[in-house]
Design a protein around this motif. Structure first.
Motif, PDB file in Angstrom:
ATOM      1  N   PRO A 277     -14.658 -95.123  29.873  1.00 61.01           N
ATOM      2  CA  PRO A 277     -14.973 -93.718  30.097  1.00 61.01           C
ATOM      3  C   PRO A 277     -13.956 -93.072  31.023  1.00 61.01           C
ATOM      4  CG  PRO A 277     -16.542 -95.140  31.250  1.00 61.01           C
ATOM      5  CD  PRO A 277     -15.661 -96.024  30.426  1.00 61.01           C
ATOM      6  N   ARG A 278     -13.564 -91.886  30.663  1.00 56.19           N
ATOM      7  CA  ARG A 278     -12.666 -91.030  31.431  1.00 56.19           C
ATOM      8  C   ARG A 278     -11.204 -91.493  31.470  1.00 56.19           C
ATOM      9  NH1 ARG A 278     -16.610 -88.825  36.201  1.00 56.19           N
ATOM     10  NH2 ARG A 278     -18.432 -88.684  34.891  1.00 56.19           N
ATOM     11  N   LEU A 279     -10.868 -92.507  30.704  1.00 57.50           N
ATOM     12  CA  LEU A 279      -9.465 -92.933  30.641  1.00 57.50           C
ATOM     13  C   LEU A 279      -8.583 -91.786  30.180  1.00 57.50           C
ATOM     14  CD1 LEU A 279      -7.229 -95.062  30.836  1.00 57.50           C
ATOM     15  CD2 LEU A 279      -7.857 -95.825  28.536  1.00 57.50           C
ATOM     16  N   HIS A 280      -9.089 -90.993  29.244  1.00 55.95           N
ATOM     17  CA  HIS A 280      -8.314 -89.859  28.742  1.00 55.95           C
ATOM     18  C   HIS A 280      -8.084 -88.802  29.830  1.00 55.95           C
ATOM     19  CE1 HIS A 280     -12.458 -88.462  28.349  1.00 55.95           C
ATOM     20  NE2 HIS A 280     -11.998 -87.216  28.256  1.00 55.95           N
ATOM     21  N   LEU A 281      -8.891 -88.790  30.881  1.00 58.15           N
ATOM     22  CA  LEU A 281      -8.698 -87.873  32.007  1.00 58.15           C
ATOM     23  C   LEU A 281      -7.839 -88.507  33.105  1.00 58.15           C
ATOM     24  CD1 LEU A 281     -12.380 -86.596  32.315  1.00 58.15           C
ATOM     25  CD2 LEU A 281     -10.458 -85.404  31.247  1.00 58.15           C
ATOM     26  N   VAL A 282      -7.974 -89.811  33.261  1.00 58.24           N
ATOM     27  CA  VAL A 282      -7.254 -90.530  34.316  1.00 58.24           C
ATOM     28  C   VAL A 282      -5.765 -90.635  34.011  1.00 58.24           C
ATOM     29  CG1 VAL A 282      -7.004 -92.814  35.380  1.00 58.24           C
ATOM     30  CG2 VAL A 282      -9.283 -91.809  35.114  1.00 58.24           C
ATOM     31  N   LYS A 283      -5.436 -90.955  32.769  1.00 59.98           N
ATOM     32  CA  LYS A 283      -4.021 -91.172  32.414  1.00 59.98           C
ATOM     33  C   LYS A 283      -3.120 -89.987  32.742  1.00 59.98           C
ATOM     34  CE  LYS A 283      -2.442 -93.149  28.969  1.00 59.98           C
ATOM     35  NZ  LYS A 283      -2.092 -93.386  27.602  1.00 59.98           N
ATOM     36  N   PRO A 284      -3.481 -88.757  32.396  1.00 59.78           N
ATOM     37  CA  PRO A 284      -2.591 -87.638  32.745  1.00 59.78           C
ATOM     38  C   PRO A 284      -2.410 -87.480  34.257  1.00 59.78           C
ATOM     39  CG  PRO A 284      -4.206 -86.928  31.109  1.00 59.78           C
ATOM     40  CD  PRO A 284      -4.599 -88.302  31.555  1.00 59.78           C
ATOM     41  N   ASP A 285      -3.472 -87.714  35.020  1.00 57.80           N
ATOM     42  CA  ASP A 285      -3.357 -87.607  36.477  1.00 57.80           C
ATOM     43  C   ASP A 285      -2.452 -88.698  37.038  1.00 57.80           C
ATOM     44  OD1 ASP A 285      -4.914 -85.343  36.619  1.00 57.80           O
ATOM     45  OD2 ASP A 285      -6.754 -86.413  37.163  1.00 57.80           O
ATOM     46  N   LEU A 286      -2.593 -89.920  36.542  1.00 56.35           N
ATOM     47  CA  LEU A 286      -1.732 -91.006  37.004  1.00 56.35           C
ATOM     48  C   LEU A 286      -0.279 -90.780  36.576  1.00 56.35           C
ATOM     49  CD1 LEU A 286      -4.001 -94.148  36.478  1.00 56.35           C
ATOM     50  CD2 LEU A 286      -3.508 -92.919  38.600  1.00 56.35           C
ATOM     51  N   ASN A 287      -0.100 -90.246  35.383  1.00 57.86           N
ATOM     52  CA  ASN A 287       1.264 -89.899  34.939  1.00 57.86           C
ATOM     53  C   ASN A 287       1.880 -88.856  35.860  1.00 57.86           C
ATOM     54  OD1 ASN A 287       2.218 -91.359  32.582  1.00 57.86           O
ATOM     55  ND2 ASN A 287       0.459 -90.490  31.525  1.00 57.86           N
ATOM     56  N   ARG A 288       1.075 -87.897  36.272  1.00 59.88           N
ATOM     57  CA  ARG A 288       1.593 -86.865  37.175  1.00 59.88           C
ATOM     58  C   ARG A 288       1.966 -87.453  38.535  1.00 59.88           C
ATOM     59  NH1 ARG A 288      -0.621 -81.101  39.274  1.00 59.88           N
ATOM     60  NH2 ARG A 288       1.111 -80.776  40.708  1.00 59.88           N
ATOM     61  N   VAL A 289       1.132 -88.331  39.066  1.00 59.30           N
ATOM     62  CA  VAL A 289       1.451 -88.977  40.341  1.00 59.30           C
ATOM     63  C   VAL A 289       2.774 -89.722  40.224  1.00 59.30           C
ATOM     64  CG1 VAL A 289       0.745 -90.772  41.980  1.00 59.30           C
ATOM     65  CG2 VAL A 289      -0.947 -89.138  41.121  1.00 59.30           C
ATOM     66  N   ALA A 290       2.923 -90.499  39.159  1.00 61.01           N
ATOM     67  CA  ALA A 290       4.164 -91.256  38.956  1.00 61.01           C
ATOM     68  C   ALA A 290       5.363 -90.314  38.846  1.00 61.01           C
ATOM     69  CB  ALA A 290       4.059 -92.130  37.716  1.00 61.01           C
ATOM     70  N   ARG A 291       5.213 -89.271  38.066  1.00 56.55           N
ATOM     71  CA  ARG A 291       6.313 -88.306  37.863  1.00 56.55           C
ATOM     72  C   ARG A 291       6.655 -87.583  39.165  1.00 56.55           C
ATOM     73  NH1 ARG A 291       3.920 -84.946  34.396  1.00 56.55           N
ATOM     74  NH2 ARG A 291       3.439 -83.462  36.026  1.00 56.55           N
ATOM     75  N   ASP A 292       5.643 -87.210  39.940  1.00 57.63           N
ATOM     76  CA  ASP A 292       5.878 -86.480  41.191  1.00 57.63           C
ATOM     77  C   ASP A 292       6.535 -87.353  42.256  1.00 57.63           C
ATOM     78  OD1 ASP A 292       4.682 -84.247  40.076  1.00 57.63           O
ATOM     79  OD2 ASP A 292       2.809 -84.430  41.215  1.00 57.63           O
ATOM     80  N   LEU A 293       6.117 -88.604  42.360  1.00 56.67           N
ATOM     81  CA  LEU A 293       6.558 -89.445  43.474  1.00 56.67           C
ATOM     82  C   LEU A 293       7.808 -90.275  43.180  1.00 56.67           C
ATOM     83  CD1 LEU A 293       3.130 -90.657  44.856  1.00 56.67           C
ATOM     84  CD2 LEU A 293       4.592 -88.831  45.738  1.00 56.67           C
ATOM     85  N   GLU A 294       8.057 -90.598  41.938  1.00 61.70           N
ATOM     86  CA  GLU A 294       9.193 -91.458  41.596  1.00 61.70           C
ATOM     87  C   GLU A 294      10.530 -90.951  42.151  1.00 61.70           C
ATOM     88  OE1 GLU A 294      11.159 -94.700  40.506  1.00 61.70           O
ATOM     89  OE2 GLU A 294       9.010 -94.489  40.214  1.00 61.70           O
ATOM     90  N   PRO A 295      10.833 -89.662  42.075  1.00 61.98           N
ATOM     91  CA  PRO A 295      12.125 -89.197  42.608  1.00 61.98           C
ATOM     92  C   PRO A 295      12.267 -89.376  44.122  1.00 61.98           C
ATOM     93  CG  PRO A 295      11.154 -87.520  41.185  1.00 61.98           C
ATOM     94  CD  PRO A 295      10.127 -88.584  41.393  1.00 61.98           C
ATOM     95  N   HIS A 296      11.167 -89.547  44.815  1.00 63.52           N
ATOM     96  CA  HIS A 296      11.204 -89.688  46.275  1.00 63.52           C
ATOM     97  C   HIS A 296      11.194 -91.153  46.705  1.00 63.52           C
ATOM     98  CE1 HIS A 296      10.505 -85.400  46.581  1.00 63.52           C
ATOM     99  NE2 HIS A 296       9.615 -85.554  45.624  1.00 63.52           N
ATOM    100  N   CYS A 297      11.356 -92.037  45.760  1.00 63.60           N
ATOM    101  CA  CYS A 297      11.246 -93.464  46.017  1.00 63.60           C
ATOM    102  C   CYS A 297      12.629 -94.106  46.048  1.00 63.60           C
ATOM    103  CB  CYS A 297      10.398 -94.084  44.907  1.00 63.60           C
ATOM    104  SG  CYS A 297      10.125 -95.822  45.099  1.00 63.60           S
TER     105      CYS A 297
END
Length: 175
Positions: free
Chosen positions: A100-120
Motif C-alpha cells: 500500500p502507498r508504494l505508488h505515493l512513496v516512490k515519487p517522493d523518494l525519487n525527489r529526495v534522491a534528485r534533490d540531494l544527489e548534487p550536494h553529495c
C-alpha cells in the motif's frame, strides 16, 4: 536612540553571519508528514509479511554519526539502490499493488534522491555503507532462498532509511 537600535541590529546580523555554516538544500519530502505516513504504512505492511525479526539489512548508524551529517551521502547511495533495484523491481514484477502507498512513496523518494544527489561528495565510507547493505541483502536472499522475501525485508526497512535521510541530510549539515 534609533542609531543605537540600528547599530545593535547590525552587530547582531554580523554575529549571525559569522556563525552560519554552509547550508545544504533540504528536500521537501523529508519534512512532509504525508510522506512519513505513507512510508510508515508501506513499511509496516512489509514488516507484517516478514517472519525474520533478527536480521537487519540497513547498517546501524549511531545517532551521533547521523547528526554530524557525514553519512548523508551514504544514505543517498542506499536510497538510489532502493529506487533502482528494490522499488522498481516491484513495479516490473507487477506486485506494486502488494504494498500500500508504494505508488505515493516512490515519487517522493525519487525527489529526495534528485534533490540531494548534487550536494553529495562521495567518500569511501559512503561506499562501505552501501556495500554492507547490498551484502546483507544478498545474504538474506540466500538465507531465505527467495529474493522477493529479501526485497520485502528491505521494503520493511524503508522507514529506517527515511529516518536516516531525515537525520543525516539536515539543511545545515555539509556533505
Amino acid at each position: 536612540m534609533n542609531y543605537f537600535v540600528l547599530a545593535a541590529l547590525l552587530v547582531l546580523c554580523c554575529c549571525c553571519a559569522l556563525d552560519a555554516r554552509p547550508a545544504r538544500f533540504r528536500s521537501r519530502p523529508l519534512d512532509n508528514s504525508e510522506t512519513w505516513n505513507n512510508i510508515m504504512v508501506m513499511a509496516k505492511h512489509a514488516q507484517a509479511q516478514d517472519r525474520d525479526h533478527e536480521t537487519r539489512l540497513i547498517p546501524v548508524i549511531p545517532s551521533d554519526k547521523l547528526k554530524e551529517g557525514d553519512v548523508c551521502c551514504a544514505t543517498i547511495k542506499i536510497l538510489d539502490y532502493y529506487l533502482r533495484h528494490i522499488l522498481d523491481a516491484q513495479v516490473h514484477e507487477g506486485v506494486e499493488h502488494h504494498y500500500p502507498r508504494l505508488h505515493l512513496v516512490k515519487p517522493d523518494l525519487n525527489r529526495v534522491a534528485r534533490d540531494l544527489e548534487p550536494h553529495c561528495n562521495s567518500k569511501q565510507a559512503d561506499v562501505e555503507h552501501l556495500r554492507t547493505f547490498t551484502q546483507n541483502l544478498k545474504r538474506a536472499g540466500e538465507m531465505y532462498k527467495n529474493k522477493s522475501k529479501a526485497q520485502n525485508k528491505a521494503i520493511g526497512e524503508t522507514d529506517i532509511l527515511f529516518h536516516y535521510l531525515y537525520e543525516s541530510c539536515s539543511a545545515t549539515s555539509t556533505a
